[in-house]
Design an enzyme around this catalytic site. Sequence first.
Site, PDB file in Angstrom:
ATOM      1  N   ASP A 110       1.421  -6.560  -4.594  1.00  0.00           N
ATOM      2  CA  ASP A 110       0.589  -6.540  -3.398  1.00  0.00           C
ATOM      3  C   ASP A 110       1.116  -7.729  -2.591  1.00  0.00           C
ATOM      4  O   ASP A 110       1.321  -8.816  -3.147  1.00  0.00           O
ATOM      5  CB  ASP A 110      -0.872  -6.765  -3.792  1.00  0.00           C
ATOM      6  CG  ASP A 110      -1.816  -6.702  -2.606  1.00  0.00           C
ATOM      7  OD1 ASP A 110      -2.736  -5.882  -2.636  1.00  0.00           O
ATOM      8  OD2 ASP A 110      -1.645  -7.501  -1.654  1.00  0.00           O
ATOM      9  N   SER A 111       1.348  -7.562  -1.303  1.00  0.00           N
ATOM     10  CA  SER A 111       2.045  -8.610  -0.556  1.00  0.00           C
ATOM     11  C   SER A 111       1.242  -9.902  -0.427  1.00  0.00           C
ATOM     12  O   SER A 111       1.772 -10.921  -0.003  1.00  0.00           O
ATOM     13  CB  SER A 111       2.472  -8.108   0.825  1.00  0.00           C
ATOM     14  OG  SER A 111       1.391  -8.060   1.710  1.00  0.00           O
ATOM     15  N   SER A 112      -0.028  -9.876  -0.820  1.00  0.00           N
ATOM     16  CA  SER A 112      -0.793 -11.132  -0.836  1.00  0.00           C
ATOM     17  C   SER A 112      -0.210 -12.087  -1.880  1.00  0.00           C
ATOM     18  O   SER A 112      -0.485 -13.287  -1.851  1.00  0.00           O
ATOM     19  CB  SER A 112      -2.259 -10.868  -1.155  1.00  0.00           C
ATOM     20  OG  SER A 112      -2.772  -9.992  -0.193  1.00  0.00           O
ATOM     21  N   THR A 134       0.799  -1.230   0.000  1.00  0.00           N
ATOM     22  CA  THR A 134       0.000   0.000   0.000  1.00  0.00           C
ATOM     23  C   THR A 134       0.830   1.279   0.000  1.00  0.00           C
ATOM     24  O   THR A 134       0.475   2.259  -0.651  1.00  0.00           O
ATOM     25  CB  THR A 134      -0.924   0.004   1.249  1.00  0.00           C
ATOM     26  OG1 THR A 134      -1.833  -1.076   1.112  1.00  0.00           O
ATOM     27  CG2 THR A 134      -1.708   1.283   1.382  1.00  0.00           C
ATOM     28  N   GLN A 156      -4.745 -21.452  18.902  1.00  0.00           N
ATOM     29  CA  GLN A 156      -5.585 -20.521  18.150  1.00  0.00           C
ATOM     30  C   GLN A 156      -5.712 -19.186  18.886  1.00  0.00           C
ATOM     31  O   GLN A 156      -6.157 -18.196  18.311  1.00  0.00           O
ATOM     32  CB  GLN A 156      -6.995 -21.096  17.956  1.00  0.00           C
ATOM     33  CG  GLN A 156      -7.060 -22.235  16.995  1.00  0.00           C
ATOM     34  CD  GLN A 156      -8.440 -22.876  16.925  1.00  0.00           C
ATOM     35  OE1 GLN A 156      -9.421 -22.364  17.476  1.00  0.00           O
ATOM     36  NE2 GLN A 156      -8.532 -24.004  16.257  1.00  0.00           N
ATOM     37  N   CYS A 157      -5.365 -19.180  20.169  1.00  0.00           N
ATOM     38  CA  CYS A 157      -5.499 -17.944  20.954  1.00  0.00           C
ATOM     39  C   CYS A 157      -4.465 -16.927  20.502  1.00  0.00           C
ATOM     40  O   CYS A 157      -3.342 -17.269  20.151  1.00  0.00           O
ATOM     41  CB  CYS A 157      -5.294 -18.207  22.438  1.00  0.00           C
ATOM     42  SG  CYS A 157      -6.580 -19.223  23.145  1.00  0.00           S
ATOM     43  N   ASP A 211      -0.304  -7.033   4.539  1.00  0.00           N
ATOM     44  CA  ASP A 211      -1.053  -8.300   4.639  1.00  0.00           C
ATOM     45  C   ASP A 211      -0.177  -9.490   5.037  1.00  0.00           C
ATOM     46  O   ASP A 211      -0.579 -10.313   5.856  1.00  0.00           O
ATOM     47  CB  ASP A 211      -1.767  -8.610   3.316  1.00  0.00           C
ATOM     48  CG  ASP A 211      -2.948  -7.675   3.077  1.00  0.00           C
ATOM     49  OD1 ASP A 211      -3.331  -6.949   4.016  1.00  0.00           O
ATOM     50  OD2 ASP A 211      -3.485  -7.669   1.953  1.00  0.00           O
TER      51      ASP A 211
HETATM   52  N1  ASP Z   1      -2.904  -5.550   0.240  1.00  0.00           N
HETATM   53  C1  ASP Z   1      -1.833  -4.676   0.704  1.00  0.00           C
HETATM   54  C2  ASP Z   1      -0.548  -5.492   0.731  1.00  0.00           C
HETATM   55  O1  ASP Z   1      -0.366  -6.270   1.623  1.00  0.00           O
HETATM   56  C3  ASP Z   1      -2.161  -4.144   2.051  1.00  0.00           C
HETATM   57  C4  ASP Z   1      -1.141  -3.195   2.642  1.00  0.00           C
HETATM   58  O2  ASP Z   1      -0.047  -3.004   2.169  1.00  0.00           O
HETATM   59  O3  ASP Z   1      -1.488  -2.562   3.666  1.00  0.00           O
HETATM   60  O4  ASP Z   1       0.263  -5.361  -0.159  1.00  0.00           O
END
Ligand code: ASP
Length: 337
Positions: A59-61, A14, A273-274, A92
Amino acid sequence: MTKRSVYIAYTGGTIGMKKTSQGFAPEAGYLTRELKQLAELNRDDMPNYEIHEYDNLIDSSNITPQDWFKIADDIRLNYHRFDGFVILHGTDTMAYTSSALSFMLEELDKPVIVTGSQIPFGELRSDGRDNLITSVILAAEHTIPEVCLYFHDRLYRGNRAQKIDASNFHAFGSPNFPPLAKVGTTIELNANLLISATERPLKVQPITPPPIAVVSIFPGMSAQMLENILSTPIQGLILQTFGMGNAPSNDRDFLMVLEQAAARGVIIVNISQCYRGRVDMQGYQTGNRLQACGVISGFDMTTEAALTKLYYLFSLGLDSDAIKIQMQQNLRGELTP
Ligand code: ASP
Protein backbone atom coordinates in the site's frame (compact mmCIF):
# COMPACT_ATOMS: atom_id res chain seq x y z
CA MET A 1 8.35 -0.18 -38.44
CA THR A 2 9.17 -1.98 -35.20
CA LYS A 3 6.46 -1.94 -32.60
CA ARG A 4 7.00 0.36 -29.65
CA SER A 5 7.37 -1.27 -26.27
CA VAL A 6 6.48 -0.32 -22.74
CA TYR A 7 7.71 -1.61 -19.40
CA ILE A 8 4.99 -1.83 -16.76
CA ALA A 9 6.08 -2.08 -13.13
CA TYR A 10 3.50 -2.88 -10.47
CA THR A 11 4.66 -1.62 -7.08
CA GLY A 12 1.37 -2.05 -5.20
CA GLY A 13 -1.65 0.16 -4.57
CA THR A 14 -5.39 -0.18 -5.06
CA ILE A 15 -5.20 -1.04 -8.77
CA GLY A 16 -3.98 -4.56 -7.92
CA MET A 17 -5.65 -4.98 -4.55
CA LYS A 18 -8.24 -7.51 -3.39
CA LYS A 19 -10.67 -7.40 -0.51
CA THR A 20 -9.41 -9.02 2.69
CA SER A 21 -11.06 -9.23 6.12
CA GLN A 22 -9.08 -6.09 7.08
CA GLY A 23 -9.86 -4.08 3.96
CA PHE A 24 -8.14 -3.88 0.58
CA ALA A 25 -4.54 -5.15 0.28
CA PRO A 26 -2.32 -6.02 -2.71
CA GLU A 27 -2.26 -9.66 -3.78
CA ALA A 28 0.77 -11.12 -5.55
CA GLY A 29 0.14 -12.31 -9.11
CA TYR A 30 -3.40 -10.98 -9.27
CA LEU A 31 -2.92 -7.85 -11.40
CA THR A 32 -0.52 -9.58 -13.80
CA ARG A 33 -3.12 -12.32 -14.41
CA GLU A 34 -5.84 -9.72 -15.01
CA LEU A 35 -3.69 -7.70 -17.42
CA LYS A 36 -2.74 -10.74 -19.47
CA GLN A 37 -6.44 -11.34 -20.06
CA LEU A 38 -7.25 -7.73 -20.87
CA ALA A 39 -8.23 -7.71 -24.55
CA GLU A 40 -7.46 -3.99 -25.07
CA LEU A 41 -3.91 -4.29 -23.81
CA ASN A 42 -3.26 -7.23 -26.10
CA ARG A 43 -4.61 -5.72 -29.32
CA ASP A 44 -2.37 -5.54 -32.40
CA ASP A 45 -2.47 -1.76 -32.41
CA MET A 46 -1.21 -1.56 -28.82
CA PRO A 47 2.52 -1.50 -28.06
CA ASN A 48 4.37 -4.57 -26.85
CA TYR A 49 4.62 -4.65 -23.09
CA GLU A 50 6.30 -6.50 -20.27
CA ILE A 51 4.92 -6.54 -16.74
CA HIS A 52 7.13 -6.75 -13.71
CA GLU A 53 5.38 -7.19 -10.41
CA TYR A 54 7.53 -6.29 -7.41
CA ASP A 55 8.20 -8.98 -4.80
CA ASN A 56 6.97 -6.91 -1.93
CA LEU A 57 3.74 -5.22 -3.09
CA ILE A 58 2.81 -2.34 -0.84
CA ASP A 59 0.00 0.00 0.00
CA SER A 60 1.71 3.25 -1.00
CA SER A 61 1.30 4.65 2.51
CA ASN A 62 4.27 2.40 3.29
CA ILE A 63 6.51 3.91 0.60
CA THR A 64 10.08 4.83 1.60
CA PRO A 65 12.97 6.51 -0.23
CA GLN A 66 14.47 3.00 -0.60
CA ASP A 67 11.41 2.04 -2.62
CA TRP A 68 11.91 5.11 -4.82
CA PHE A 69 15.43 3.94 -5.50
CA LYS A 70 14.16 0.44 -6.35
CA ILE A 71 11.77 1.94 -8.93
CA ALA A 72 14.39 4.35 -10.35
CA ASP A 73 16.99 1.61 -10.62
CA ASP A 74 14.48 -0.76 -12.23
CA ILE A 75 13.88 1.92 -14.90
CA ARG A 76 17.64 2.34 -15.36
CA LEU A 77 18.21 -1.40 -15.79
CA ASN A 78 15.47 -1.64 -18.46
CA TYR A 79 16.05 1.76 -20.01
CA HIS A 80 17.54 0.61 -23.32
CA ARG A 81 14.95 -2.12 -23.92
CA PHE A 82 11.80 0.02 -23.80
CA ASP A 83 10.41 3.24 -25.27
CA GLY A 84 8.51 4.19 -22.15
CA PHE A 85 7.71 3.18 -18.58
CA VAL A 86 4.45 2.90 -16.65
CA ILE A 87 4.70 2.67 -12.88
CA LEU A 88 1.55 1.32 -11.22
CA HIS A 89 1.40 2.77 -7.73
CA GLY A 90 -1.04 3.54 -4.92
CA THR A 91 -2.65 6.95 -5.10
CA ASP A 92 -1.99 8.02 -1.48
CA THR A 93 1.67 8.89 -1.99
CA MET A 94 1.76 8.85 -5.79
CA ALA A 95 2.61 12.56 -6.01
CA TYR A 96 5.57 12.08 -3.62
CA THR A 97 6.88 9.23 -5.78
CA SER A 98 6.42 11.09 -9.07
CA SER A 99 8.18 14.13 -7.55
CA ALA A 100 11.02 12.04 -6.13
CA LEU A 101 11.55 10.17 -9.42
CA SER A 102 11.65 13.45 -11.34
CA PHE A 103 14.73 14.47 -9.33
CA MET A 104 16.37 11.05 -9.01
CA LEU A 105 16.21 10.21 -12.74
CA GLU A 106 18.84 12.62 -14.04
CA GLU A 107 19.02 13.22 -17.82
CA LEU A 108 15.78 11.35 -18.47
CA ASP A 109 14.69 11.35 -22.11
CA LYS A 110 11.86 8.81 -22.15
CA PRO A 111 8.37 8.95 -20.64
CA VAL A 112 7.91 7.62 -17.12
CA ILE A 113 4.21 7.65 -16.27
CA VAL A 114 3.01 6.93 -12.76
CA THR A 115 -0.62 5.86 -12.45
CA GLY A 116 -3.01 3.72 -10.42
CA SER A 117 -6.70 3.68 -9.58
CA GLN A 118 -9.29 4.49 -6.98
CA ILE A 119 -11.17 1.18 -7.48
CA PRO A 120 -9.25 -2.11 -7.82
CA PHE A 121 -8.85 -3.48 -11.33
CA GLY A 122 -11.06 -6.48 -10.76
CA GLU A 123 -13.97 -4.58 -9.20
CA LEU A 124 -17.00 -3.24 -11.07
CA ARG A 125 -16.55 0.32 -12.42
CA SER A 126 -12.80 0.30 -11.86
CA ASP A 127 -10.98 3.34 -13.19
CA GLY A 128 -7.83 1.19 -13.44
CA ARG A 129 -8.44 -0.02 -16.99
CA ASP A 130 -8.60 3.46 -18.54
CA ASN A 131 -5.74 4.83 -16.46
CA LEU A 132 -3.53 1.93 -17.44
CA ILE A 133 -4.41 1.77 -21.17
CA THR A 134 -4.00 5.52 -21.67
CA SER A 135 -0.74 5.56 -19.71
CA VAL A 136 0.63 2.75 -21.90
CA ILE A 137 -0.39 4.62 -25.07
CA LEU A 138 1.19 7.85 -23.79
CA ALA A 139 4.38 6.07 -22.73
CA ALA A 140 4.72 4.39 -26.14
CA GLU A 141 3.65 6.98 -28.61
CA HIS A 142 4.68 10.31 -27.35
CA THR A 143 8.04 11.88 -26.84
CA ILE A 144 7.67 12.99 -23.25
CA PRO A 145 11.10 13.15 -21.61
CA GLU A 146 9.66 13.57 -18.12
CA VAL A 147 8.24 11.85 -15.09
CA CYS A 148 4.47 12.35 -15.30
CA LEU A 149 1.41 11.36 -13.35
CA TYR A 150 -1.62 10.25 -15.34
CA PHE A 151 -5.03 10.08 -13.73
CA HIS A 152 -8.63 10.14 -14.92
CA ASP A 153 -8.19 12.25 -18.05
CA ARG A 154 -5.15 14.36 -17.39
CA LEU A 155 -1.41 13.94 -17.75
CA TYR A 156 0.39 16.07 -15.19
CA ARG A 157 4.05 16.88 -14.65
CA GLY A 158 4.98 14.50 -11.84
CA ASN A 159 6.46 17.13 -9.55
CA ARG A 160 3.46 19.47 -9.97
CA ALA A 161 0.72 16.98 -9.10
CA GLN A 162 -1.09 16.54 -5.79
CA LYS A 163 -3.75 14.14 -4.58
CA ILE A 164 -6.84 16.31 -4.14
CA ASP A 165 -9.66 13.83 -3.60
CA ALA A 166 -9.74 10.69 -1.48
CA SER A 167 -12.63 9.06 -3.29
CA ASN A 168 -13.38 10.65 -6.67
CA PHE A 169 -11.96 9.44 -9.97
CA HIS A 170 -10.65 12.95 -10.55
CA ALA A 171 -8.23 12.38 -7.70
CA PHE A 172 -5.28 14.57 -8.74
CA GLY A 173 -4.70 18.18 -9.60
CA SER A 174 -1.80 20.33 -10.67
CA PRO A 175 -2.53 23.63 -8.98
CA ASN A 176 0.24 25.74 -10.41
CA PHE A 177 1.01 24.21 -13.78
CA PRO A 178 -1.29 23.28 -16.67
CA PRO A 179 -1.75 19.61 -17.55
CA LEU A 180 0.74 18.27 -20.09
CA ALA A 181 -2.10 16.48 -21.87
CA LYS A 182 -5.89 16.38 -21.82
CA VAL A 183 -7.50 13.11 -22.76
CA GLY A 184 -10.97 12.88 -24.27
CA THR A 185 -11.94 11.32 -27.57
CA THR A 186 -8.46 12.43 -28.64
CA ILE A 187 -5.22 12.91 -26.74
CA GLU A 188 -4.22 16.56 -26.77
CA LEU A 189 -0.59 16.81 -25.78
CA ASN A 190 0.60 20.29 -24.89
CA ALA A 191 4.05 19.70 -26.39
CA ASN A 192 5.34 23.23 -25.78
CA LEU A 193 5.10 22.68 -22.00
CA LEU A 194 7.41 19.67 -22.02
CA ILE A 195 10.96 19.73 -20.69
CA SER A 196 13.54 19.47 -23.50
CA ALA A 197 15.09 16.05 -24.00
CA THR A 198 18.71 15.52 -23.12
CA GLU A 199 21.36 13.67 -25.09
CA ARG A 200 23.27 12.55 -22.02
CA PRO A 201 22.97 9.06 -20.50
CA LEU A 202 20.44 8.43 -17.75
CA LYS A 203 21.78 8.53 -14.21
CA VAL A 204 20.03 7.53 -11.02
CA GLN A 205 20.72 9.53 -7.87
CA PRO A 206 19.79 7.57 -4.74
CA ILE A 207 18.13 9.45 -1.92
CA THR A 208 19.13 9.10 1.70
CA PRO A 209 16.63 11.12 3.70
CA PRO A 210 18.31 13.60 6.01
CA PRO A 211 16.46 14.73 9.17
CA ILE A 212 13.84 17.05 7.68
CA ALA A 213 10.43 18.06 9.01
CA VAL A 214 7.27 19.40 7.40
CA VAL A 215 5.35 21.76 9.67
CA SER A 216 2.07 23.50 9.00
CA ILE A 217 1.75 26.64 11.11
CA PHE A 218 -1.58 27.46 12.78
CA PRO A 219 -2.98 30.23 14.98
CA GLY A 220 -1.84 29.54 18.54
CA MET A 221 1.28 27.59 17.60
CA SER A 222 3.90 28.26 20.25
CA ALA A 223 7.52 29.21 19.68
CA GLN A 224 8.38 26.36 22.04
CA MET A 225 6.72 23.84 19.78
CA LEU A 226 8.66 25.14 16.80
CA GLU A 227 11.87 25.12 18.84
CA ASN A 228 11.32 21.46 19.74
CA ILE A 229 10.90 20.56 16.09
CA LEU A 230 13.91 22.59 15.09
CA SER A 231 16.21 21.15 17.72
CA THR A 232 19.24 19.29 16.41
CA PRO A 233 19.80 17.12 14.40
CA ILE A 234 17.21 18.73 12.12
CA GLN A 235 18.76 19.97 8.88
CA GLY A 236 15.77 21.13 6.89
CA LEU A 237 12.23 22.34 7.43
CA ILE A 238 9.38 22.76 4.98
CA LEU A 239 7.33 25.49 6.67
CA GLN A 240 3.75 25.56 5.40
CA THR A 241 2.64 29.13 5.91
CA PHE A 242 -0.50 31.23 5.44
CA GLY A 243 -1.44 32.71 2.07
CA MET A 244 1.48 34.18 0.16
CA GLY A 245 3.98 32.87 2.70
CA ASN A 246 3.04 34.68 5.91
CA ALA A 247 3.56 33.72 9.57
CA PRO A 248 2.93 35.51 12.89
CA SER A 249 5.26 38.49 12.98
CA ASN A 250 4.21 39.76 16.41
CA ASP A 251 5.61 36.73 18.18
CA ARG A 252 9.28 37.63 18.56
CA ASP A 253 10.17 34.28 20.11
CA PHE A 254 8.69 32.48 17.12
CA LEU A 255 10.82 34.51 14.71
CA MET A 256 13.90 34.13 16.90
CA VAL A 257 13.60 30.35 16.82
CA LEU A 258 13.54 30.46 13.03
CA GLU A 259 16.41 32.93 12.87
CA GLN A 260 18.61 30.87 15.18
CA ALA A 261 17.90 27.67 13.24
CA ALA A 262 18.67 29.35 9.90
CA ALA A 263 21.90 30.74 11.37
CA ARG A 264 22.86 27.16 12.37
CA GLY A 265 22.50 26.19 8.70
CA VAL A 266 19.03 24.62 8.87
CA ILE A 267 17.35 25.12 5.50
CA ILE A 268 13.87 26.52 6.04
CA VAL A 269 11.68 26.55 2.93
CA ASN A 270 8.52 28.61 2.82
CA ILE A 271 5.61 26.82 1.09
CA SER A 272 2.07 28.17 1.06
CA GLN A 273 -0.75 26.26 2.75
CA CYS A 274 -2.98 27.41 -0.11
CA TYR A 275 -3.77 24.90 -2.81
CA ARG A 276 -3.00 27.39 -5.58
CA GLY A 277 -0.67 30.37 -5.84
CA ARG A 278 2.86 31.16 -4.78
CA VAL A 279 4.97 32.43 -1.94
CA ASP A 280 5.97 36.07 -2.21
CA MET A 281 7.78 37.26 0.89
CA GLN A 282 7.74 40.82 -0.45
CA GLY A 283 3.94 40.86 -0.37
CA TYR A 284 3.31 41.43 3.36
CA GLN A 285 5.35 42.50 6.33
CA THR A 286 4.52 39.17 7.97
CA GLY A 287 6.20 37.31 5.12
CA ASN A 288 9.05 39.78 4.89
CA ARG A 289 9.98 39.05 8.51
CA LEU A 290 10.41 35.39 7.62
CA GLN A 291 12.79 36.28 4.83
CA ALA A 292 14.75 38.49 7.21
CA CYS A 293 15.11 35.45 9.51
CA GLY A 294 16.78 33.47 6.71
CA VAL A 295 13.74 31.56 5.45
CA ILE A 296 13.95 30.87 1.70
CA SER A 297 11.09 30.89 -0.79
CA GLY A 298 9.59 27.70 -2.17
CA PHE A 299 7.77 29.81 -4.79
CA ASP A 300 4.89 27.75 -6.23
CA MET A 301 6.23 24.28 -5.39
CA THR A 302 3.95 21.64 -3.93
CA THR A 303 4.95 20.27 -0.55
CA GLU A 304 5.64 16.93 -2.26
CA ALA A 305 8.05 18.57 -4.69
CA ALA A 306 9.75 20.70 -2.01
CA LEU A 307 10.29 17.75 0.31
CA THR A 308 11.66 15.37 -2.32
CA LYS A 309 13.81 18.11 -3.85
CA LEU A 310 15.32 18.84 -0.46
CA TYR A 311 16.00 15.11 0.02
CA TYR A 312 17.61 15.03 -3.41
CA LEU A 313 19.83 18.07 -2.87
CA PHE A 314 21.03 16.78 0.50
CA SER A 315 21.75 13.41 -1.12
CA LEU A 316 24.00 15.13 -3.66
CA GLY A 317 26.24 16.06 -0.74
CA LEU A 318 25.96 19.82 -1.34
CA ASP A 319 26.69 22.30 1.42
CA SER A 320 23.94 24.38 2.95
CA ASP A 321 24.56 27.48 0.77
CA ALA A 322 24.49 25.45 -2.45
CA ILE A 323 21.29 23.70 -1.33
CA LYS A 324 19.65 27.07 -0.64
CA ILE A 325 20.57 28.31 -4.12
CA GLN A 326 19.34 25.18 -5.92
CA MET A 327 16.16 24.96 -3.85
CA GLN A 328 15.17 28.31 -5.35
CA GLN A 329 16.12 27.35 -8.91
CA ASN A 330 14.00 25.44 -11.38
CA LEU A 331 15.65 22.01 -11.79
CA ARG A 332 12.92 19.82 -13.38
CA GLY A 333 10.04 22.17 -14.07
CA GLU A 334 8.94 21.96 -10.43
CA LEU A 335 8.79 25.71 -9.81
CA THR A 336 8.14 28.99 -11.53
CA PRO A 337 10.73 31.43 -10.10
N1 ASP B 1 -4.06 3.15 0.08
C1 ASP B 1 -3.93 2.97 -1.36
C2 ASP B 1 -2.48 3.21 -1.74
O1 ASP B 1 -2.06 4.33 -1.79
C3 ASP B 1 -4.83 3.92 -2.07
C4 ASP B 1 -4.82 3.82 -3.58
O2 ASP B 1 -4.03 3.16 -4.21
O3 ASP B 1 -5.72 4.44 -4.19
O4 ASP B 1 -1.75 2.26 -1.95
